[in-house]
Design a protein around this motif. Structure first.
Motif, PDB file in Angstrom:
ATOM      1  N   TRP A  38       6.044 -21.724  65.608  1.00  0.00           N
ATOM      2  CA  TRP A  38       5.663 -22.686  64.599  1.00  0.00           C
ATOM      3  C   TRP A  38       4.509 -23.465  64.895  1.00  0.00           C
ATOM      4  O   TRP A  38       4.158 -23.874  66.222  1.00  0.00           O
ATOM      5  N   TYR A  46       9.425 -24.040  55.367  1.00  0.00           N
ATOM      6  CA  TYR A  46       8.282 -24.423  55.882  1.00  0.00           C
ATOM      7  C   TYR A  46       8.393 -25.897  55.634  1.00  0.00           C
ATOM      8  O   TYR A  46       9.069 -26.511  54.399  1.00  0.00           O
ATOM      9  N   GLU A  75       4.278 -24.426  59.677  1.00  0.00           N
ATOM     10  CA  GLU A  75       4.655 -23.083  59.274  1.00  0.00           C
ATOM     11  C   GLU A  75       5.008 -21.889  60.458  1.00  0.00           C
ATOM     12  O   GLU A  75       4.340 -22.043  61.644  1.00  0.00           O
TER      13      GLU A  75
END
Length: 68
Positions: A44, A5, A34
């Protein structure tokens, strides 16, 4: 699948913001790139972590954040 992340800079960090999707206001604590996938395919997304007056944090899309 990567579990990395990435914290991202944002001009409103540590400032009072509003989530336009829910109307809830709070302090922008972090913006994180994330992985939000629940299946094998990576997806993502840039998520904003906002701490509401109750002290609980919630997430929303960065696109939903505006100054309060």
């Amino acid at each position: 699948m990567s579990d990395r992340y990435e914290y991202l800079p944002h001009r409103l960090l540590r400032r009072r913001v509003r989530d336009i999707a829910s109307g809830v206001e709070g302090e922008l604590m972090a913006v994180v790139n994330e992985n939000v996938s629940s299946a094998g395919v990576e997806r993502w997304m840039e998520l904003a972590y906002i701490r509401a007056a109750s002290g609980r944090e919630f997430t929303t899309s960065v696109a939903n954040v505006e100054p309060a």
